[in-house]
Design a protein around this motif. Structure first.
Motif, PDB file in Angstrom:
ATOM      1  N   THR A   1       0.712  15.717  -8.762  1.00 25.33           N
ATOM      2  CA  THR A   1       1.020  15.165  -7.834  1.00 25.33           C
ATOM      3  C   THR A   1       1.116  13.758  -8.323  1.00 25.33           C
ATOM      4  O   THR A   1       2.341  12.990  -7.375  1.00 25.33           O
ATOM      5  CB  THR A   1      -0.147  15.006  -6.757  1.00 25.33           C
ATOM      6  OG1 THR A   1      -0.492  16.866  -5.493  1.00 25.33           O
ATOM      7  CG2 THR A   1      -0.380  14.216  -5.381  1.00 25.33           C
ATOM      8  N   GLN A   2       0.738  13.268  -9.114  1.00 22.82           N
ATOM      9  CA  GLN A   2       1.118  11.834 -10.273  1.00 22.82           C
ATOM     10  C   GLN A   2       2.388  12.131 -10.434  1.00 22.82           C
ATOM     11  O   GLN A   2       3.266  11.225  -9.803  1.00 22.82           O
ATOM     12  CB  GLN A   2       0.457  11.696 -10.824  1.00 22.82           C
ATOM     13  CG  GLN A   2      -1.344  11.614 -10.715  1.00 22.82           C
ATOM     14  CD  GLN A   2      -2.059  11.141 -12.383  1.00 22.82           C
ATOM     15  OE1 GLN A   2      -1.720  10.539 -12.649  1.00 22.82           O
ATOM     16  NE2 GLN A   2      -3.399  12.100 -11.734  1.00 22.82           N
TER      17      GLN A   2
ATOM     18  N   SER B   1       7.947   9.895   0.224  1.00 26.45           N
ATOM     19  CA  SER B   1       7.058   8.729  -0.773  1.00 26.45           C
ATOM     20  C   SER B   1       6.292   9.626  -0.699  1.00 26.45           C
ATOM     21  O   SER B   1       6.059  11.190  -0.073  1.00 26.45           O
ATOM     22  CB  SER B   1       6.487   7.813   0.982  1.00 26.45           C
ATOM     23  OG  SER B   1       7.217   7.102   0.997  1.00 26.45           O
ATOM     24  N   VAL B   2       4.601   9.791  -1.391  1.00 29.96           N
ATOM     25  CA  VAL B   2       4.098  10.445  -1.715  1.00 29.96           C
ATOM     26  C   VAL B   2       2.327  10.348  -1.697  1.00 29.96           C
ATOM     27  O   VAL B   2       2.050   8.760  -2.078  1.00 29.96           O
ATOM     28  CB  VAL B   2       4.264  11.183  -3.758  1.00 29.96           C
ATOM     29  CG1 VAL B   2       2.599  12.090  -3.486  1.00 29.96           C
ATOM     30  CG2 VAL B   2       5.905  12.059  -3.334  1.00 29.96           C
TER      31      VAL B   2
ATOM     32  N   GLY C   1       9.692  10.159  -5.168  1.00 29.54           N
ATOM     33  CA  GLY C   1       9.949   8.841  -5.375  1.00 29.54           C
ATOM     34  C   GLY C   1      11.011   8.110  -6.038  1.00 29.54           C
ATOM     35  O   GLY C   1      11.528   7.186  -4.878  1.00 29.54           O
TER      36      GLY C   1
ATOM     37  N   SER D   1      -1.448  11.060  -2.589  1.00 30.69           N
ATOM     38  CA  SER D   1      -2.324  12.029  -2.606  1.00 30.69           C
ATOM     39  C   SER D   1      -3.893  11.909  -2.222  1.00 30.69           C
ATOM     40  O   SER D   1      -4.471  10.752  -2.376  1.00 30.69           O
ATOM     41  CB  SER D   1      -2.216  11.811  -4.236  1.00 30.69           C
ATOM     42  OG  SER D   1      -3.367  12.772  -5.004  1.00 30.69           O
TER      43      SER D   1
ATOM     44  N   PHE E   1      -0.533   5.037  -2.094  1.00 29.52           N
ATOM     45  CA  PHE E   1      -0.586   6.624  -3.141  1.00 29.52           C
ATOM     46  C   PHE E   1      -2.251   7.195  -2.730  1.00 29.52           C
ATOM     47  O   PHE E   1      -1.833   8.798  -2.634  1.00 29.52           O
ATOM     48  CB  PHE E   1       0.144   6.645  -4.642  1.00 29.52           C
ATOM     49  CG  PHE E   1       0.158   8.241  -5.041  1.00 29.52           C
ATOM     50  CD1 PHE E   1       0.661   8.542  -5.257  1.00 29.52           C
ATOM     51  CD2 PHE E   1      -0.691   7.253  -6.703  1.00 29.52           C
ATOM     52  CE1 PHE E   1       0.549  10.184  -5.915  1.00 29.52           C
ATOM     53  CE2 PHE E   1      -1.182   8.771  -6.923  1.00 29.52           C
ATOM     54  CZ  PHE E   1      -0.639   9.848  -7.366  1.00 29.52           C
ATOM     55  N   HIS E   2      -2.889   6.612  -3.080  1.00 31.82           N
ATOM     56  CA  HIS E   2      -4.497   7.500  -3.464  1.00 31.82           C
ATOM     57  C   HIS E   2      -4.405   6.721  -1.549  1.00 31.82           C
ATOM     58  O   HIS E   2      -4.874   6.054  -1.426  1.00 31.82           O
ATOM     59  CB  HIS E   2      -5.004   6.666  -4.158  1.00 31.82           C
ATOM     60  CG  HIS E   2      -4.712   7.172  -5.797  1.00 31.82           C
ATOM     61  ND1 HIS E   2      -4.755   6.778  -6.639  1.00 31.82           N
ATOM     62  CD2 HIS E   2      -4.995   8.418  -6.392  1.00 31.82           C
ATOM     63  CE1 HIS E   2      -4.389   6.688  -7.187  1.00 31.82           C
ATOM     64  NE2 HIS E   2      -4.381   8.264  -7.228  1.00 31.82           N
TER      65      HIS E   2
ATOM     66  N   ARG F   1       4.715  11.855  -7.429  1.00 30.19           N
ATOM     67  CA  ARG F   1       5.376  10.358  -6.962  1.00 30.19           C
ATOM     68  C   ARG F   1       5.733   9.686  -7.055  1.00 30.19           C
ATOM     69  O   ARG F   1       7.165   9.080  -7.149  1.00 30.19           O
ATOM     70  CB  ARG F   1       3.714   9.709  -7.072  1.00 30.19           C
ATOM     71  CG  ARG F   1       3.943   8.093  -7.168  1.00 30.19           C
ATOM     72  CD  ARG F   1       3.267   7.636  -7.064  1.00 30.19           C
ATOM     73  NE  ARG F   1       2.204   7.200  -8.600  1.00 30.19           N
ATOM     74  CZ  ARG F   1       3.023   6.178  -8.903  1.00 30.19           C
ATOM     75  NH1 ARG F   1       3.664   5.000  -7.829  1.00 30.19           N
ATOM     76  NH2 ARG F   1       3.034   5.922 -10.335  1.00 30.19           N
TER      77      ARG F   1
END
Length: 240
Positions: A161-162, A174-175, A169, A177, A215-216, A165
Motif C-alpha cells: 500500500t505504501q 489518492s490511496v 499518486g 491505508s 494516507f493513514h 501511494r
C-alpha cells in the motif's frame, strides 16, 4: 488529495457483511451515486439490493482469481473509488501445524488480492483521478502471536500500500491505508475479540479521511493508541 463521496461511483470488495457492508451504507448515506458490491456469492447481497434498489449493483468477484478481477474491472469502468476490503484471517501461530497453509491462503487473498485489484483498476482510477482504499490492520505494524500468519499478510499488504501511494499518486490517484483494531464483525469474533468497536467507526472514518486527503486511518480507540506510538516513524520514514 481530497476525495468526497457525494456523486461518486464506488466499488467495495466483500461488501455483503461486516466492514464492507458498513462502508457501502456510509457511502450511500453520504451521497454516493452508485456502489458496486463485489462479492464471491452474488446471492449474499439481496438485503442491500432490496434496501437501496438501483443504487447498488452486485458483481461476482474472487480476489484469488486474476481473470475474475479483470472481468470486475471491465464491468466497473465508471468507478471513482475502489475499496479493497475483502480479506481472510486464520488462527495460526508460527508453531501451528497449519501455519504454512494459513499463510499461503492469507497471502493469496490479502496480499496478491490487493495487487490484482490495484493493477486491474489502475487505469480507470487514473482517468477519474479517484481513490484506492486498502483495509489493512493494526496487525500490519505489530504481530499478534496467535494471528501470526494474518499479521504477516497484513504487514505485506501495508508495505504494498505504501508503494501504491507513491506510484498511483504520480497518476493523480489518492490511496488510503486503513488500520482498524478489534471491530465487531464475524472475523473479529472468530479471532476471539470480545470487546470490539462498531463497524461504523471504520466506514465513517474512511469518508472523513478521503475528504481530508489522509494516507493513514487508525479509526477506533485501540488503533488510535497504535497511531500515537507510530506517528513519529510514519512522519519521518513512511511519509518521507
Amino acid at each position: 488529495m481530497s476525495i468526497t463521496i457525494e456523486n461518486k461511483v464506488a466499488l467495495i470488495t466483500g461488501a455483503n457483511r461486516g466492514i464492507g457492508k458498513a462502508i457501502t451504507e456510509s457511502f450511500l448515506n453520504h451521497g454516493a451515486k452508485k456502489v458496486y458490491l463485489a462479492v464471491r456469492d452474488v446471492n449474499s447481497t439481496k438485503a442491500l439490493e432490496e434496501k437501496y434498489g438501483d443504487k447498488v449493483v452486485t458483481l461476482q468477484a474472487d480476489l484469488t482469481n486474476q481473470a475474475s478481477i479483470n472481468a470486475l474491472a471491465e464491468a466497473a469502468k465508471d468507478v471513482d473509488i475502489v475499496v479493497n476490503n475483502a480479506g481472510i484471517a486464520k488462527l495460526a501461530s508460527p508453531l501451528s501445524d497449519n501455519a504454512e497453509e494459513a499463510l499461503t491462503q492469507e497471502f493469496d487473498v490479502n496480499v496478491f488480492g490487493l495487487l490484482r485489484v490495484a493493477n486491474a483498476f489502475a487505469a480507470t482510477l487514473e482517468s477519474h483521478k479517484g481513490a484506492l482504499v486498502q483495509l489493512n490492520s493494526v496487525a500490519s505494524i505489530k504481530n499478534f502471536p496467535d494471528l501470526s500468519t494474518y499479521s504477516a499478510s497484513k504487514a505485506a499488504s501495508y508495505s504494498l500500500t505504501q508503494g501504491l501511494r507513491v506510484k498511483l499518486g504520480e497518476k493523480g490517484v489518492s490511496v488510503l491505508s486503513v488500520h482498524p483494531g478489534p471491530i465487531a464483525t464475524d472475523m473479529g469474533a472468530a479471532a476471539g475479540f470480545t470487546e470490539a468497536s462498531d463497524v461504523s467507526v471504520v466506514s465513517e472514518g474512511i469518508v472523513s479521511s478521503l475528504k481530508a486527503g489522509d494516507f493513514h486511518l487508525f479509526p477506533d480507540e485501540m488503533a488510535k493508541q497504535f497511531e500515537g506510538a507510530y506517528q513519529s516513524f510514519s512522519d519521518n520514514v513512511v511519509m518521507a
